[in-house]
Design an enzyme around this catalytic site. Structure first.
Site, PDB file in Angstrom:
ATOM      1  N   HIS A 300      37.500  46.514  35.525  1.00 22.22           N
ATOM      2  CA  HIS A 300      37.565  46.849  36.952  1.00 22.22           C
ATOM      3  C   HIS A 300      38.744  47.786  37.249  1.00 22.22           C
ATOM      4  CE1 HIS A 300      37.230  45.868  41.346  1.00 22.22           C
ATOM      5  NE2 HIS A 300      38.541  46.097  41.306  1.00 22.22           N
ATOM      6  N   GLU A 301      39.915  47.406  36.802  1.00 19.64           N
ATOM      7  CA  GLU A 301      41.098  48.226  37.105  1.00 19.64           C
ATOM      8  C   GLU A 301      40.995  49.585  36.412  1.00 19.64           C
ATOM      9  OE1 GLU A 301      42.485  47.027  39.493  1.00 19.64           O
ATOM     10  OE2 GLU A 301      42.032  44.896  39.259  1.00 19.64           O
TER      11      GLU A 301
END
Ligand code: BES
Ligand code: ZN
Length: 876
Positions: A300-301
Site C-alpha cells: 500500500h505505502e
C-alpha cells in the site's frame, strides 16, 4: 476556549504563494531542536500585491523571520491562531525563518517527535506545521533540500527524503547529512529519521533496467524480523510494474520501523515510515494474519508513490482520491498473490460490519466530505474501504483493460499535480465513453444504500421477473438521497444446481451478468427459466450495499452448495447461520431453550464431509457471523442475546459434528517448515477453526489438544490460536499457566506482548474488565504508546462486546477515563478510541443513558479539536 470551527470544501481558494524550493536545516536535540527554513516563494498570478502571505505553524517558538535576508521586526508580522501573517510581501522573494521545537515532549506523535532512541516525523495530514512555518496544504508542491545535524554517537544515522548529496563532520562530536528530493511534493510527504539504526540492504532492477537500492532500517534487535517486509516490497514493486505500468522513480527506497506511531505506516517520498507492528515479522512472533497484513501495508505505502505522491490531492476533502485508489490497488495485489476469494470475503466482511456501522452512526460522512472540524478524524473506513469499493465498481464497470487505460492517462495527465476526485472519474469517463454523472453520487452521499429484491415466477411463460428497489437512509445533514448507479452482478441457479443461461429481453447474457440499477425501482425479465430457479445476487459483493431478498433456508443451502461464485457461497452460509442465530436470540430473550436449526447442522456436516471449496474458503464458511455483523442486522441491539445465541450455536455445532471437526483437525496437521504461503495459511486456518469448535464442545480431550498445540510451539499462528482457546475457556487451571508462561517468555518483545494483552482482555468471562484495569499497570503497558493502547483498550472495547457493554456501566467508564487522558496526550488516538462509546443509538435505554453520561463527562473537559468533533456529533 473558542469553539472549533468547521472548514468547508466550498471555501477552497488556490494558494496565494507557491514554494519553488524549500531548504531545511535541523539541528537535532531532544528538547530543543532548531529548524532553519528557507522558502523561495512566488505569488500566484491570480493574486495581487495586497495578497498577504499566510503560513501555518503550531507549537513553534519563533526566533527569526526575514525577507530577502532582512530580519523583520515583530511589528512587521502577526502570529495568531496558528498562523503567521505578513501583510505585504514582494511577488517573488526568499523567506527565512528559525524556530525551536521540543520533540521529546511531543506526545501527539505528529510533526517531529522522539520514539525510544530515535527522532522521527509524521506529517500527514497537518503535522508539518508542528515543524516549521509553512503553507501546509497538499496543493503547495515544492522540491526539498534537507540538512540534518545530529550527535555522532546517538544519531549515527540521519535520513530524509530523496538522495544523500553531502555529509560531513562538525565540531562537538556532531555530524550532518544533506538530502535532496528532486520530485516536487507537498509538505505532508516530508520525513526525517535520526538515531542508532541498523540497515538491511537489497536491490531491485526496474522494468527499464534501473537499479534501485532498497534499505530497511530497524533497531538492532529487530534485524531478525526484516526478511518478510523486504520480500513483500520487491513483490509489490514487480506487481505495480506489471499491473499498472508504474516504475519507481528514485535510486533509493527506504523503510524505517518505529515503535511509537499513530497509524500503520506512511508513504513519505523515498522514506516510508512504518509502525513496527506493520513491518516486523518472523514465524516465532507473528501470526499468518499479521504476515498478510504486513505484506498488504508494505505494498500500500509503496503504491502511493504514484497514487498519492506523483499525483496528489488538491485538498484534504479529496483524501479518498489517494486512499481509496491505493487501498483498491493493495487489495488487488493481495488477491493476486493469495487466495482471491478469501481476500474478497475479508474485505467485504470488514466493510459491511465496520463501515456499515460508521454509516449508521453519528459520524457518518460521504467518501468525499464537504466539511470537517479536524481532518485527522476522517481517516475512516468510509474514506478507505468504501472509497476502494467505488474504484472497484469503476474497474468492474469499465472492464480491466479500459480501467488500465484510464489509470495510465490519469498518471500521465496529472503527474506532478494536486487534483480532485472529479479528475480521476473524468479520465475514466473519457477513456470508456461512459456517462459517470450519476456514478459521482457515490462520492457525495453518505449512508449505506439498501437494496430490496423480489422475484416473481410465471410458470406458464417460464419467465422470472426480478424487481430491485434502492433506498439510502438519511444520515446527519443529508435527509434526502438520490438513486445511485449500482452494479448488481448476478446469476440464476437451476433446481439441479446448474447455472441457467440468462436471457434478458430476448438477449442472451451467459450465466453471469451485471444489472445496472439506476432507478429507485427497476425490473428485469428472464426468459426460458424453469420452476425452482434461485437467484444469486450481488456476486463478489459487486457494490457496497445491504441486500434484502427473501431466500428460504432451502434456497440458501442450495446456493451454499452450487453457486459458482465463491463469495456468494460464503454469503449464503452467513445468511443461513444468521437466521438460525436470530431464532435462538428470540429463545434467549424468552428464557427458553435455544435449539439450533438442524438444517444448519446438516449444511455444516456436508461442508466438512464433502468439501468442494478450497481450504481457505471452507475455513471462512465455517466461521459463524461475528457479533458485530449480527448486531448490524438488528433494529434494537440485544448485546447479551447476540452473544448467548451465537455461543450456543457454536456449542451445538460442536456437539453434533465433533467427529467431523476432529478429522479435519488431524487431516490438516502441518509437517513442513513454517512459511506464510497461501496453502499453509489455508491449512492452519481450517485446522484452527476446527480446534475452536472442538474446544467449544467442552470435552477435556479437546482442551488437551489445544494445550498440546500450544506446547508444540511450532509457530505463532498455532500458538496464539491455542493460547486464545485456553485463556478464553473456563478452565483457569489450563488458561492461567499458559498466559503466565507466554508473558514471561515474550516479556522482551513488545509486539508479542500486545498479542498477550489482547488475548486476555477479549475473554468472554465476567472478569475481563478487571483484567484490563490490572494490565494497565503492567510494566509492558504505556498509555503513550498507540500500539499498547490499541492492544489493551481497543481490543477490549471493540472485540469484547458483552464486557464492554456491562450493565453496571464500568466498561463505558473505563473507556471515558482513558479518552480523557489521551485527549491531553494524543488527540488523534483519543478520537479513534472513543468511537465505541458513540454507537449507542440502537441499544437499550439503560445502556444509552450510561453511554451518554460518559460522553457528557468527557465534554466537560478542555477538549482537543479531534475529540470535540466526535463528542459533539455523538451527542447531537
Ligand atoms: N497515508 C496513510 C497514513 C496516514 C493516515 C497518516 C492518517 C496520517 C494520518 C497511509 O498510506 C495509510 O493509509 N496507512 C494505513 C494502512 C493501509 C494499508 C490502509 C494505516 O496506517 O492504517
Ligand atoms: Zn494510504
Amino acid at each position: 476556549m473558542a469553539e472549533p470551527q468547521a472548514i468547508h470544501l466550498s471555501d477552497y481558494r488556490p494558494p496565494a504563494y507557491r514554494v519553488e524550493k524549500t531548504e531545511l536545516t535541523f539541528d537535532l536535540d531532544p528538547s530543543t531542536t532548531r529548524v532553519r527554513t528557507r522558502l523561495h516563494l512566488q505569488r500566484h498570478p491570480e493574486y495581487g500585491e495586497d495578497a498577504a502571505l499566510t503560513l501555518h505553524g503550531h507549537g513553534l517558538t519563533t526566533e527569526r523571520v526575514a525577507i530577502d535576508g532582512q530580519a523583520l521586526l515583530e511589528s512587521e508580522y502577526r502570529i495568531e491562531d496558528d498562523q503567521l501573517v505578513i501583510d505585504r510581501v514582494p511577488a517573488e522573494f526568499v523567506l527565512d525563518t528559525e524556530v525551536v521545537i521540543d520533540p521529546a515532549n511531543n506526545t501527539a506523535l505528529e510533526g517531529l517527535y522522539v520514539s525510544g532512541p530515535m527522532f522521527c516525523t509524521q506529517c500527514e495530514p497537518e503535522g508539518f506545521r508542528r515543524i516549521t512555518w509553512y503553507p501546509d496544504r497538499p496543493d503547495v508542491m515544492s522540491v526539498f533540500t534537507t540538512t540534518v545535524i545530529g550527535d555522532r554517537q546517538r544519531q549515527p544515522v540521519l535520513l530524509s527524503n530523496g538522495n544523500p548529496i553531502e555529509r560531513g563532520e562538525l565540531p562537538n562530536d556532531r555530524h550532518f547529512v544533506t538530502w535532496e528530493d528532486p520530485h516536487p511534493k507537498p509538505s505532508y510527504l516530508f520525513a526525517l529519521v535520526a538515531g542508532s539504526l541498523e540497515c538491511v540492504r537489497d536491490s531491485f532492477t526496474t522494468m527499464s533496467g534501473r537499479e534501485v537500492a532498497l534499505e530497511l532500517w530497524v533497531e538492532a534487535p529487530n534485524l531478525e524480523k526484516t526478511d518478510w517486509a523486504m520480500a513483500s516490497l520487491k513483490r509489490a514493486m514487480t506487481w505495480d510494474e506489471e499491473a499498472y505500468g508504474r516504475e519507481y522513480d528514485l535510486d533509493l527506497f527506504m523503510i524505517v520501523a518505529v515503535d511509537d506511531f499513530n497509524m500503520g505506516a506512511m508513504e513519505n517520498k523515498g522514506l516510508n515510515i512504518f509502525n513496527s507492528a506493520a513491518v516486523l515479522a518472523n514465524p516465532q512472533t507473528t501470526t499468518d494474519a499479521a504476515f498478510q497484513r504486513i505484506e498488504g501495508i508494505v505494498a500500500h505505502e509503496y503504491f502511493h508513490n504514484w497514487s498519492g505522491n506523483r499525483v496528489t490531492c488538491r485538498d484534504w476533502f479529496q483524501l479518498a482520491l489517494k486512499e481509496g485508489f491505493t487501498v483498491f490497488r493493495d487489495q488487488s495485489f493481495s488477491s493476486d498473490i493469495n487466495s482471491a476469494p478469501v481476500k474478497r470475503i475479508e474485505d467485504a466482511a470488514l466493510l459491511r460490519t465496520l463501515q456499515f456501522a460508521e454509516d449508521a452512526g453519528p459520524t457518518a460522512h460521504p467518501v468525499r466530505p464537504d466539511h470537517f472540524i479536524e481532518i485527522s478524524n476522517f481517516y475512516t473506513l468510509t474514506i478507505y474501504e468504501k472509497g476502494a469499493e467505488i474504484v472497484r465498481m469503476l474497474s468492474n464497470l469499465l472492464g480491466e483493460e479500459t480501467f488500465r487505460r484510464g489509470s495510465d492517462l490519469y498518471f500521465e495527465r496529472f503527474d506532478g499535480q494536486a487534483v480532485r476526485v472529479e479528475d480521476f472519474v473524468d479520465v475514466m469517463a473519457e477513456v470508456s465513453g461512459e456517462d459517470l454523472t450519476q456514478f459521482m453520487r457515490w462520492y457525495a452521499q453518505a449512508g449505506t444504500p439498501q437494496l430490496t429484491a423480489r422475484s416473481d415466477y410465471n410458470a406458464e411463460q417460464r419467465q422470472l421477473t426480478l424487481t430491485i428497489r434502492q433506498q439510502t437512509p438519511p444520515t446527519p445533514g443529508q435527509e434526502d438521497k438520490q438513486a445511485l448507479h449500482v452494479p448488481v452482478r448476478m446469476g440464476l441457479l437451476g433446481a439441479d444446481g446448474e447455472p441457467i443461461k440468462l436471457v434478458i429481453n430476448g438477449e442472451s447474457n451467459g450465466t453471469d451478468t451485471v444489472l445496472h440499477l439506476r432507478e429507485a425501482e427497476q425490473r428485469w425479465v428472464f426468459d426460458d427459466v424453469d420452476e425452482g430457479a434461485v437467484p444469486s445476487l450481488l456476486r463478489g459483493f459487486s457494490a457496497p450495499v445491504r441486500l434484502d431478498y427473501p431466500w428460504s433456508r432451502d434456497e440458501l443451502s442450495h446456493l451454499m452448495r452450487f453457486d459458482e461464485d465463491g463469495f456468494n457461497r460464503w454469503d449464503a452460509t452467513q445468511r443461513l447461520a444468521l437466521i438460525a442465530i436470530e431464532e435462538m436470540m428470540v429463545a434467549h430473550q424468552r428464557g427458553e431453550l435455544m435449539a439450533l436449526d438442524a438444517r444448519l447442522i446438516e449444511a455444516f456436516r456436508h461442508l466438512l464431509r464433502e468439501p468442494t471449496d478450497d481450504k481457505a474458503v471452507l475455513a471462512e464458511m465455517l466461521r459463524l457471523p461475528s457479533e458485530a455483523w449480527i448486531a448490524e442486522q438488528q433494529t434494537r441491539v440485544d448485546i447479551d442475546a447476540i452473544h448467548g445465541a451465537r455461543r450456543a450455536a457454536i456449542e451445538q455445532l460442536a456437539d453434533n459434528l465433533f467427529a467431523e471437526f476432529e478429522s479435519v483437525y488431524h487431516a490438516n496437521q502441518q509437517t513442513d517448515a513454517y512459511a506464510p504461503t497461501p496453502d499453509q495459511i489455508a491449512s492452519r486456518s481450517l485446522r484452527n477453526v476446527a480446534l475452536s469448535y472442538l474446544v467449544a464442545n467442552g470435552e477435556p480431550e479437546a482442551l488437551n489438544m489445544a494445550r498440546a498445540q500450544y506446547e508444540a510451539d511450532h509457530n505463532m499462528t498455532d500458538v496464539r490460536a491455542a493460547l486464545t482457546l485456553l485463556a478464553h475457556s473456563d478452565r483457569a487451571d489450563l488458561g492461567d499457566p499458559a498466559i503466565r508462561a507466554f508473558g514471561e517468555r515474550w516479556a522482551h518483545d513488545s509486539l508479542v506482548m500486545d498479542q498477550w494483552f489482547a488475548t486476555q482482555v477479549t475473554r468472554p468471562q465476567a472478569d475481563a474488565l478487571e483484567r484490563v484495569r490490572f494490565l494497565m499497570k503492567h510494566p509492558a503497558f504505556s498509555i503513550k504508546n498507540p500500539n499498547r493502547v490499541r492492544a489493551l483498550i481497543g481490543a477490549f472495547t471493540q472485540q469484547n462486546r458483552v464486557n464492554f457493554h456491562r450493565l453496571d456501566g464500568q466498561g463505558y467508564q473505563l473507556l471515558a477515563d482513558v479518552v480523557i487522558e489521551l485527549n491531553r496526550l494524543n488527540p488523534e488516538i483519543a478520537a479513534r478510541m472513543i468511537v465505541p462509546l458513540t454507537r449507542y443509538h440502537r441499544l437499550d435505554e439503560q445502556r444509552q443513558k450510561l453511554m451518554r453520561g460518559e460522553l457528557e463527562r468527557i465534554r466537560k473537559e478542555e477538549l482537543s479539536r479531534n475529540v470535540y468533533e466526535v463528542v459533539e456529533k455523538a451527542l447531537a
